[in-house]
Design a protein around this motif. Structure first.
Motif, PDB file in Angstrom:
ATOM      1  N   ASN A   1     -23.763  -4.728  18.116  1.00 15.29           N
ATOM      2  CA  ASN A   1     -23.380  -3.864  19.234  1.00 15.29           C
ATOM      3  C   ASN A   1     -21.901  -3.511  19.216  1.00 15.29           C
ATOM      4  O   ASN A   1     -21.350  -3.027  20.209  1.00 15.29           O
ATOM      5  N   LEU A   2     -21.255  -3.741  18.069  1.00 17.24           N
ATOM      6  CA  LEU A   2     -19.814  -3.549  17.971  1.00 17.24           C
ATOM      7  C   LEU A   2     -19.483  -2.325  17.112  1.00 17.24           C
ATOM      8  O   LEU A   2     -19.758  -2.303  15.912  1.00 17.24           O
ATOM      9  N   PRO A   3     -18.882  -1.268  17.697  1.00 20.28           N
ATOM     10  CA  PRO A   3     -18.524  -0.083  16.916  1.00 20.28           C
ATOM     11  C   PRO A   3     -17.412  -0.396  15.913  1.00 20.28           C
ATOM     12  O   PRO A   3     -16.457  -1.113  16.236  1.00 20.28           O
ATOM     13  N   VAL A   4     -17.552   0.141  14.706  1.00 20.57           N
ATOM     14  CA  VAL A   4     -16.486   0.044  13.711  1.00 20.57           C
ATOM     15  C   VAL A   4     -15.961   1.422  13.343  1.00 20.57           C
ATOM     16  O   VAL A   4     -14.914   1.547  12.700  1.00 20.57           O
TER      17      VAL A   4
ATOM     18  N   VAL B   1     -31.395  -0.971   9.421  1.00 19.12           N
ATOM     19  CA  VAL B   1     -30.533   0.198   9.581  1.00 19.12           C
ATOM     20  C   VAL B   1     -31.242   1.219  10.458  1.00 19.12           C
ATOM     21  O   VAL B   1     -32.343   1.672  10.126  1.00 19.12           O
ATOM     22  N   ASP B   2     -30.624   1.547  11.579  1.00 16.04           N
ATOM     23  CA  ASP B   2     -31.143   2.563  12.486  1.00 16.04           C
ATOM     24  C   ASP B   2     -30.253   3.792  12.405  1.00 16.04           C
ATOM     25  O   ASP B   2     -29.047   3.711  12.678  1.00 16.04           O
ATOM     26  N   VAL B   3     -30.836   4.913  12.011  1.00 13.05           N
ATOM     27  CA  VAL B   3     -30.123   6.191  12.026  1.00 13.05           C
ATOM     28  C   VAL B   3     -30.633   6.973  13.226  1.00 13.05           C
ATOM     29  O   VAL B   3     -31.834   7.237  13.339  1.00 13.05           O
ATOM     30  N   VAL B   4     -29.736   7.335  14.123  1.00 15.25           N
ATOM     31  CA  VAL B   4     -30.128   7.989  15.373  1.00 15.25           C
ATOM     32  C   VAL B   4     -29.481   9.358  15.493  1.00 15.25           C
ATOM     33  O   VAL B   4     -28.485   9.654  14.826  1.00 15.25           O
TER      34      VAL B   4
ATOM     35  N   THR C   1     -35.665   4.283  10.709  1.00 14.88           N
ATOM     36  CA  THR C   1     -35.282   2.883  10.504  1.00 14.88           C
ATOM     37  C   THR C   1     -35.721   2.423   9.123  1.00 14.88           C
ATOM     38  O   THR C   1     -36.776   2.820   8.626  1.00 14.88           O
ATOM     39  N   ALA C   2     -34.903   1.595   8.504  1.00 12.90           N
ATOM     40  CA  ALA C   2     -35.251   0.978   7.223  1.00 12.90           C
ATOM     41  C   ALA C   2     -34.835  -0.480   7.265  1.00 12.90           C
ATOM     42  O   ALA C   2     -33.939  -0.864   8.031  1.00 12.90           O
ATOM     43  N   TRP C   3     -35.504  -1.280   6.414  1.00 11.41           N
ATOM     44  CA  TRP C   3     -35.231  -2.715   6.385  1.00 11.41           C
ATOM     45  C   TRP C   3     -34.968  -3.162   4.951  1.00 11.41           C
ATOM     46  O   TRP C   3     -35.566  -2.665   3.991  1.00 11.41           O
TER      47      TRP C   3
ATOM     48  N   ILE D   1     -27.434  -2.368  11.577  1.00  9.86           N
ATOM     49  CA  ILE D   1     -26.437  -1.318  11.378  1.00  9.86           C
ATOM     50  C   ILE D   1     -26.962  -0.053  12.047  1.00  9.86           C
ATOM     51  O   ILE D   1     -28.079   0.382  11.766  1.00  9.86           O
ATOM     52  N   THR D   2     -26.181   0.526  12.918  1.00  6.38           N
ATOM     53  CA  THR D   2     -26.576   1.763  13.588  1.00  6.38           C
ATOM     54  C   THR D   2     -25.650   2.887  13.166  1.00  6.38           C
ATOM     55  O   THR D   2     -24.420   2.755  13.239  1.00  6.38           O
ATOM     56  N   VAL D   3     -26.244   3.985  12.720  1.00 10.81           N
ATOM     57  CA  VAL D   3     -25.503   5.180  12.319  1.00 10.81           C
ATOM     58  C   VAL D   3     -25.923   6.314  13.240  1.00 10.81           C
ATOM     59  O   VAL D   3     -27.080   6.727  13.240  1.00 10.81           O
TER      60      VAL D   3
END
Length: 397
Positions: A338-341, A278-281, A378-380, A366-368
């Motif tokens: 790479n797909l936005p939801v 999970v990447d939070v940007v 980032t967390a795993w 998962i990118t937020v």
């Protein structure tokens, strides 16, 4: 920095061995790592209020001696919640190892992992010590510390410090009872750099929050878990000091090793079939970003959705909302692969076949995007499967 094919004994002056002593029926269950000379040492330990005897003994010795020359580990029996007898056994484990190596007891770190509430079978321990050797099979050490792990977790790297080449290696075990807020498992890191215990502790402490504290499997924190880093100076490089370019280079080297081990632990979660990143940007600060990433990767509903290959973005958004991070929630983007939801906090349509390919992968990112700053975290973790319940319901049998 260069990744090499190595093991925990790859740094100069270290050796290791592992074998089957009898703590477990068939598998290797006893091992040690030994340095030719007393090494600088740093450690971080479980935050669980219930702390196993080996951790208490090791922490006391690190504080008293400020150096460490050997680490001895058994798997199969945790020596946790074992009262006065457990403490006596941990001290005896340390003393017997010191006697065999002809060093002071406080130079020996002890660690145990396995079933809680069972006393160490001391005859088994003595059997292991009678067979284990210096300069043994270092690859077997990585096997001897495992419990429910499906495989070994090792990493070795080199880095140039002027004309000197420093080698660092790590090994870890862990696949259940893994949760953020150090410690999360057993991990041992060796290095041949010339660095003091105080500076080594600074480097370790600086890196924990971004690595081992960012993994979670099941929300449980063990009673036995710790990370120990030993650096014996056998490279004879110029001493690495805080607030220098060499320190930043060393810290980056250590972070790489720790992150690699952390990700391998997360991927090997009990019964897991997928690694979740999970990447939070674009967060207000790094702490908020890390907290939110941990919240998402730690959600049981997110984990089960990933296991079922269901792109349920609603569960992700819910975990974002209860992460305790004070950010606007009306402009959040969420992507799977790479797909936005979700864009600007509103759902968007996506190609089901393309999404199916993403969800079928053994690693899901998962990118937020919070659109509320410039920091990232980032967390795993891993998915939560039927096998997790099966493994843990039968752990003692």
């Amino acid at each position: 920095m260069k990744v090499i094919d190595g093991n925990i004994a790859s740094p100069l002056g270290f050796s290791a061995d592992g074998l089957h002593a009898g703590f477990k029926k068939y598998k290797m269950d006893f091992g040690w790592v030994v340095s030719e000379v007393p090494a600088s040492v740093a450690g971080v330990y479980t935050t669980n209020k219930v702390i196993a005897a080996p951790l208490i003994v090791t922490k006391q010795s690190v504080k008293k001696a400020g150096k460490m020359q050997a680490i001895v580990v058994n798997s199969g029996v945790a020596n946790s919640c074992t009262g006065v007898q457990g403490m006596d056994d941990a001290f005896e484990m340390q003393q017997l190892t010191a006697d065999k190596l002809k060093i002071e007891p406080d130079l020996v770190g002890v660690a145990s992992t396995g079933v809680i509430g069972e006393l160490l079978p001391m005859d088994t321990l003595k059997n292991g010590l009678s067979k284990i050797v210096v300069n043994g099979n270092a690859d077997d050490f990585a096997k001897a510390i495992l419990t429910t792990d499906t495989g070994v977790k090792t990493i070795a790297v080199t880095e140039d410090f002027g004309r000197d080449v420093v080698t660092m290696a790590g090994v870890a075990k862990g696949s259940g009872m893994i949760h953020p807020n150090m410690a999360t498992m057993l991990a041992f890191i060796t290095c041949d750099a010339n660095i003091s215990s105080e500076t080594l502790q600074l480097a370790l402490s600086n890196n924990v929050e971004k690595t081992f504290n960012q993994i979670t499997v099941d929300g449980d924190t063990s009673t036995n878990d710790m990370v120990l880093v030993l650096s014996n100076g056998c490279t004879r490089n110029k001493e690495i000091l805080p607030d220098t370019e060499d320190f930043e280079k060393f810290k980056a080297m250590l972070e790489f090793v720790m992150q690699d081990l952390a990700k391998k632990i997360a991927k090997d979660g009990e019964g897991a079939s997928k690694l979740i990143q999970v990447d939070v940007v674009n967060a207000p600060n790094q702490l908020d970003a890390r907290m939110m990433a941990k919240s998402v990767v730690g959600s049981s509903l997110v984990k089960t959705a990933i296991f079922g290959e269901d792109p349920n973005w609603g569960r992700i958004l819910a975990a974002v909302g209860y992460a305790g991070v004070d950010v606007p929630v009306d402009n959040i983007d969420i992507s799977l692969g790479n797909l936005p939801v979700m864009l600007a906090s509103s759902p968007v349509s996506f190609d089901e076949e393309e999404m199916g390919d993403i969800m079928h992968s053994d690693q899901i990112t998962i990118t937020v995007d919070l659109h509320a700053g410039s920091e990232t975290g980032t967390a795993w973790g891993c998915d939560l499967s039927y096998d997790y319940v099966k493994i843990n319901s039968l752990y003692r049998t």
